[in-house]
Design a protein around this motif. Structure first.
Motif, PDB file in Angstrom:
ATOM      1  N   ILE A 154       0.839  -1.207   0.000  1.00  0.00           N
ATOM      2  CA  ILE A 154       0.000   0.000   0.000  1.00  0.00           C
ATOM      3  C   ILE A 154       0.871   1.253   0.000  1.00  0.00           C
ATOM      4  CG2 ILE A 154      -1.657   1.324   1.370  1.00  0.00           C
ATOM      5  CD1 ILE A 154      -2.803  -1.337   2.322  1.00  0.00           C
ATOM      6  N   HIS A 155       1.921   1.235   0.795  1.00  0.00           N
ATOM      7  CA  HIS A 155       2.850   2.367   0.851  1.00  0.00           C
ATOM      8  C   HIS A 155       3.469   2.636  -0.519  1.00  0.00           C
ATOM      9  CE1 HIS A 155       6.595   4.526   1.914  1.00  0.00           C
ATOM     10  NE2 HIS A 155       5.876   5.020   2.920  1.00  0.00           N
ATOM     11  N   ALA A 156       3.891   1.556  -1.178  1.00  0.00           N
ATOM     12  CA  ALA A 156       4.516   1.721  -2.496  1.00  0.00           C
ATOM     13  C   ALA A 156       3.514   2.213  -3.539  1.00  0.00           C
ATOM     14  CB  ALA A 156       5.135   0.388  -2.935  1.00  0.00           C
ATOM     15  N   VAL A 157       2.275   1.677  -3.499  1.00  0.00           N
ATOM     16  CA  VAL A 157       1.255   2.095  -4.473  1.00  0.00           C
ATOM     17  C   VAL A 157       0.907   3.571  -4.284  1.00  0.00           C
ATOM     18  CG1 VAL A 157      -1.136   1.778  -5.170  1.00  0.00           C
ATOM     19  CG2 VAL A 157       0.317  -0.218  -4.793  1.00  0.00           C
ATOM     20  N   LEU A 158       0.701   3.975  -3.039  1.00  0.00           N
ATOM     21  CA  LEU A 158       0.371   5.376  -2.787  1.00  0.00           C
ATOM     22  C   LEU A 158       1.521   6.303  -3.190  1.00  0.00           C
ATOM     23  CD1 LEU A 158      -1.438   5.141   0.678  1.00  0.00           C
ATOM     24  CD2 LEU A 158      -2.464   5.647  -1.541  1.00  0.00           C
ATOM     25  N   HIS A 159       2.729   5.867  -2.931  1.00  0.00           N
ATOM     26  CA  HIS A 159       3.874   6.692  -3.329  1.00  0.00           C
ATOM     27  C   HIS A 159       3.946   6.827  -4.844  1.00  0.00           C
ATOM     28  CE1 HIS A 159       8.260   7.476  -4.022  1.00  0.00           C
ATOM     29  NE2 HIS A 159       7.963   8.421  -3.139  1.00  0.00           N
ATOM     30  N   GLN A 160       3.616   5.747  -5.553  1.00  0.00           N
ATOM     31  CA  GLN A 160       3.624   5.804  -7.013  1.00  0.00           C
ATOM     32  C   GLN A 160       2.538   6.735  -7.526  1.00  0.00           C
ATOM     33  OE1 GLN A 160       5.820   4.389  -8.970  1.00  0.00           O
ATOM     34  NE2 GLN A 160       4.880   5.011 -10.914  1.00  0.00           N
ATOM     35  N   VAL A 161       1.352   6.678  -6.907  1.00  0.00           N
ATOM     36  CA  VAL A 161       0.229   7.498  -7.366  1.00  0.00           C
ATOM     37  C   VAL A 161       0.442   8.967  -7.019  1.00  0.00           C
ATOM     38  CG1 VAL A 161      -2.243   7.927  -7.065  1.00  0.00           C
ATOM     39  CG2 VAL A 161      -1.397   5.582  -7.265  1.00  0.00           C
ATOM     40  N   LEU A 162       1.026   9.215  -5.851  1.00  0.00           N
ATOM     41  CA  LEU A 162       1.132  10.592  -5.357  1.00  0.00           C
ATOM     42  C   LEU A 162       2.534  11.178  -5.518  1.00  0.00           C
ATOM     43  CD1 LEU A 162      -0.862  10.103  -2.015  1.00  0.00           C
ATOM     44  CD2 LEU A 162      -1.710  11.071  -4.163  1.00  0.00           C
ATOM     45  N   HIS A 163       3.326  10.598  -6.403  1.00  0.00           N
ATOM     46  CA  HIS A 163       4.688  11.104  -6.533  1.00  0.00           C
ATOM     47  C   HIS A 163       4.728  12.530  -7.065  1.00  0.00           C
ATOM     48  CE1 HIS A 163       3.923   9.908 -10.714  1.00  0.00           C
ATOM     49  NE2 HIS A 163       4.934  10.703 -11.057  1.00  0.00           N
ATOM     50  N   ASP A 164       3.684  12.944  -7.775  1.00  0.00           N
ATOM     51  CA  ASP A 164       3.637  14.320  -8.281  1.00  0.00           C
ATOM     52  C   ASP A 164       2.796  15.231  -7.388  1.00  0.00           C
ATOM     53  OD1 ASP A 164       1.300  13.016  -8.813  1.00  0.00           O
ATOM     54  OD2 ASP A 164       1.038  13.834 -10.848  1.00  0.00           O
ATOM     55  N   GLN A 165       2.395  14.724  -6.211  1.00  0.00           N
ATOM     56  CA  GLN A 165       1.669  15.542  -5.237  1.00  0.00           C
ATOM     57  C   GLN A 165       2.376  15.417  -3.885  1.00  0.00           C
ATOM     58  OE1 GLN A 165      -2.722  15.236  -5.455  1.00  0.00           O
ATOM     59  NE2 GLN A 165      -2.403  13.739  -7.106  1.00  0.00           N
ATOM     60  N   PRO A 166       3.535  16.038  -3.754  1.00  0.00           N
ATOM     61  CA  PRO A 166       4.357  15.848  -2.550  1.00  0.00           C
ATOM     62  C   PRO A 166       3.688  16.312  -1.267  1.00  0.00           C
ATOM     63  CG  PRO A 166       5.190  17.658  -3.907  1.00  0.00           C
ATOM     64  CD  PRO A 166       4.142  16.959  -4.725  1.00  0.00           C
ATOM     65  N   GLN A 167       2.823  17.315  -1.342  1.00  0.00           N
ATOM     66  CA  GLN A 167       2.179  17.792  -0.122  1.00  0.00           C
ATOM     67  C   GLN A 167       1.249  16.735   0.460  1.00  0.00           C
ATOM     68  OE1 GLN A 167       0.308  21.498  -1.152  1.00  0.00           O
ATOM     69  NE2 GLN A 167       2.222  22.670  -0.937  1.00  0.00           N
ATOM     70  N   ILE A 168       0.466  16.104  -0.408  1.00  0.00           N
ATOM     71  CA  ILE A 168      -0.429  15.043   0.063  1.00  0.00           C
ATOM     72  C   ILE A 168       0.384  13.841   0.544  1.00  0.00           C
ATOM     73  CG2 ILE A 168      -2.275  13.469  -0.603  1.00  0.00           C
ATOM     74  CD1 ILE A 168      -3.246  15.527  -2.574  1.00  0.00           C
ATOM     75  N   TRP A 169       1.427  13.502  -0.204  1.00  0.00           N
ATOM     76  CA  TRP A 169       2.258  12.368   0.190  1.00  0.00           C
ATOM     77  C   TRP A 169       2.938  12.621   1.531  1.00  0.00           C
ATOM     78  CZ3 TRP A 169       2.973   7.538   0.036  1.00  0.00           C
ATOM     79  CH2 TRP A 169       4.186   6.960   0.400  1.00  0.00           C
ATOM     80  N   ALA A 170       3.354  13.832   1.786  1.00  0.00           N
ATOM     81  CA  ALA A 170       4.008  14.166   3.049  1.00  0.00           C
ATOM     82  C   ALA A 170       3.061  14.003   4.233  1.00  0.00           C
ATOM     83  CB  ALA A 170       4.544  15.597   3.001  1.00  0.00           C
ATOM     84  N   ARG A 171       1.766  14.108   4.004  1.00  0.00           N
ATOM     85  CA  ARG A 171       0.788  13.927   5.074  1.00  0.00           C
ATOM     86  C   ARG A 171       0.468  12.448   5.298  1.00  0.00           C
ATOM     87  NH1 ARG A 171      -4.133  17.608   3.303  1.00  0.00           N
ATOM     88  NH2 ARG A 171      -5.030  16.652   5.178  1.00  0.00           N
ATOM     89  N   ILE A 172       0.542  11.658   4.236  1.00  0.00           N
ATOM     90  CA  ILE A 172       0.166  10.243   4.334  1.00  0.00           C
ATOM     91  C   ILE A 172       1.342   9.373   4.767  1.00  0.00           C
ATOM     92  CG2 ILE A 172      -0.630   8.240   3.016  1.00  0.00           C
ATOM     93  CD1 ILE A 172      -2.311  10.107   1.347  1.00  0.00           C
ATOM     94  N   ASP A 173       2.521   9.644   4.231  1.00  0.00           N
ATOM     95  CA  ASP A 173       3.684   8.784   4.456  1.00  0.00           C
ATOM     96  C   ASP A 173       4.002   8.576   5.941  1.00  0.00           C
ATOM     97  OD1 ASP A 173       6.143   7.346   3.787  1.00  0.00           O
ATOM     98  OD2 ASP A 173       7.148   9.170   4.463  1.00  0.00           O
ATOM     99  N   PRO A 174       4.123   9.624   6.758  1.00  0.00           N
ATOM    100  CA  PRO A 174       4.474   9.375   8.172  1.00  0.00           C
ATOM    101  C   PRO A 174       3.417   8.613   8.943  1.00  0.00           C
ATOM    102  CG  PRO A 174       3.931  11.693   7.811  1.00  0.00           C
ATOM    103  CD  PRO A 174       4.012  11.062   6.467  1.00  0.00           C
ATOM    104  N   ARG A 175       2.159   8.755   8.559  1.00  0.00           N
ATOM    105  CA  ARG A 175       1.095   8.035   9.264  1.00  0.00           C
ATOM    106  C   ARG A 175       1.162   6.538   8.966  1.00  0.00           C
ATOM    107  NH1 ARG A 175      -1.408  13.038   7.682  1.00  0.00           N
ATOM    108  NH2 ARG A 175      -2.037  14.210   9.547  1.00  0.00           N
ATOM    109  N   ILE A 176       1.466   6.204   7.712  1.00  0.00           N
ATOM    110  CA  ILE A 176       1.625   4.793   7.367  1.00  0.00           C
ATOM    111  C   ILE A 176       2.825   4.200   8.109  1.00  0.00           C
ATOM    112  CG2 ILE A 176       2.120   3.179   5.494  1.00  0.00           C
ATOM    113  CD1 ILE A 176       0.566   4.939   3.623  1.00  0.00           C
ATOM    114  N   ARG A 177       3.898   4.972   8.192  1.00  0.00           N
ATOM    115  CA  ARG A 177       5.076   4.494   8.906  1.00  0.00           C
ATOM    116  C   ARG A 177       4.775   4.320  10.399  1.00  0.00           C
ATOM    117  NH1 ARG A 177       9.649   4.697   5.780  1.00  0.00           N
ATOM    118  NH2 ARG A 177       9.469   5.919   3.860  1.00  0.00           N
ATOM    119  N   ALA A 178       3.967   5.220  10.967  1.00  0.00           N
ATOM    120  CA  ALA A 178       3.586   5.090  12.369  1.00  0.00           C
ATOM    121  C   ALA A 178       2.776   3.821  12.599  1.00  0.00           C
ATOM    122  CB  ALA A 178       2.792   6.315  12.816  1.00  0.00           C
TER     123      ALA A 178
END
Length: 320
Positions: A154-178
């Motif tokens: 899921i982390h990899a798929v979201l990163h692939q989809v949101l690679h051109d939207q860094p602001q949204i990715w920056a909000r999602i990535d740390p929560r998935i890691r948590a």
């Protein structure tokens, strides 16, 4: 000889049943030892005929079962009746003592065999439970492995989809890691949950252990509650790192918790942080703080004081 000793040890521990040869040999040894004790007692009391054979019957029954116990009782009676260590001869009184001896031996054999069967059943149940526990642990480990792989996917798929939207990715990535860190923490305690202090240390540790203080008794959190609190702690810690106590060199965080009946109360108190500016509209993090504890009849209250953020959490601890 070593093989015989190993077999004796396994039988004595109740792991296996004795072979006929070992069973008879152990009973014969007990009878011989009892006869030697009887000979020693005869130097003091020559009228002791059957008492030394009671321990032989007891241990033979405990070791090999009721059949060898009965055989030992019969043999002990025969030895007490026929073997003499004095001038005394077998008379009517000795025959009566023999009948009393066999009666007591019968009760002893019945009692020992009864509890021996209970012990054997308990060992069988224990072995079955151990096998089931090992199988359950294998299944839990497999599920944890699959969950970790799924979260990574899921982390990899979201990163692939949101690679051109860094602001949204920056909000999602740390929560998935948590969530991933919390799952790992829960998995270390066999998937049932984790201690609240371990959960806080895993989330706050990267900011430096001298920057915070944890105060409360040891408290084990069930898995679902631990996941919800992990998300809340992550949001609060992230805000503290950006705008609160962890954003200031002198900032400090105090987290304390108490339990009353089945209610958990947590206080998150930041001090010496930067001045709190204007509060904008509630974002995703604020909404998460407000709603994460609803399934546990909980609520979250946040106050932006001059000294720093003050947050109180209250919820019910599930019985499971």
């Amino acid at each position: 000889m070593g093989k015989l000793i190993d077999e004796f040890r396994l039988v004595w521990q109740g792991i296996s049943q004795p072979s006929p040869l070992l069973n008879i040999g152990f009973a014969a040894f007990c009878l011989a030892l009892s006869t030697a004790v009887r000979w020693g007692l005869a130097l003091i009391r020559p009228d002791v005929f059957f008492i030394p054979y009671f321990p032989a019957v007891f241990f033979a029954t405990a070791f090999g079962g009721s059949r060898i116990g009965i055989a030992t009782a019969l043999a002990g009676g025969a030895l007490g009746l026929t073997v003499n260590f004095s001038d005394a001869t077998a008379d009517r009184a000795r025959v009566i003592l023999l009948l009393i001896y066999w009666t007591v031996c019968g009760l002893t054999i019945w009692g020992v065999a009864h509890y021996r069967s209970i012990a054997l059943r308990q060992r069988d149940i224990s072995r079955r439970l151990i096998r089931e526990e090992e199988y359950r642990k294998l299944i839990v480990d497999e599920l944890q492995h699959r969950l970790k792989n799924k979260l990574s996917t899921i982390h990899a798929v979201l990163h692939q989809v949101l690679h051109d939207q860094p602001q949204i990715w920056a909000r999602i990535d740390p929560r998935i890691r948590a969530l991933s860190r919390t799952d790992d923490l829960i998995a270390r305690v066999d998937g049932f949950g984790c201690d609240i202090k371990d959960l806080l240390v895993s989330e706050l540790g990267p900011y430096g252990h001298v920057r915070f203080n944890l105060n409360g008794d040891p408290l084990f959190l069930p898995g679902k509650l631990a996941v919800s609190l992990a998300l809340i702690f992550h949001e609060l810690a992230t805000n503290a790192g950006k705008y609160g106590a962890f954003a200031s060199p002198r900032g400090f965080l105090q987290v304390s918790w108490t339990v009353t009946d089945d209610r958990l109360g947590i206080t998150w108190d930041e001090t010496e942080g930067p001045p709190v500016g204007n509060i904008g509209e509630a974002g995703f993090g604020t909404k998460l703080l407000k709603s994460a504890l609803m399934p546990f009849d909980g609520k979250t209250e946040i106050s932006f004081l001059k000294s720093g953020v003050h947050c109180t959490l209250q919820c019910r601890i599930p019985a499971s």
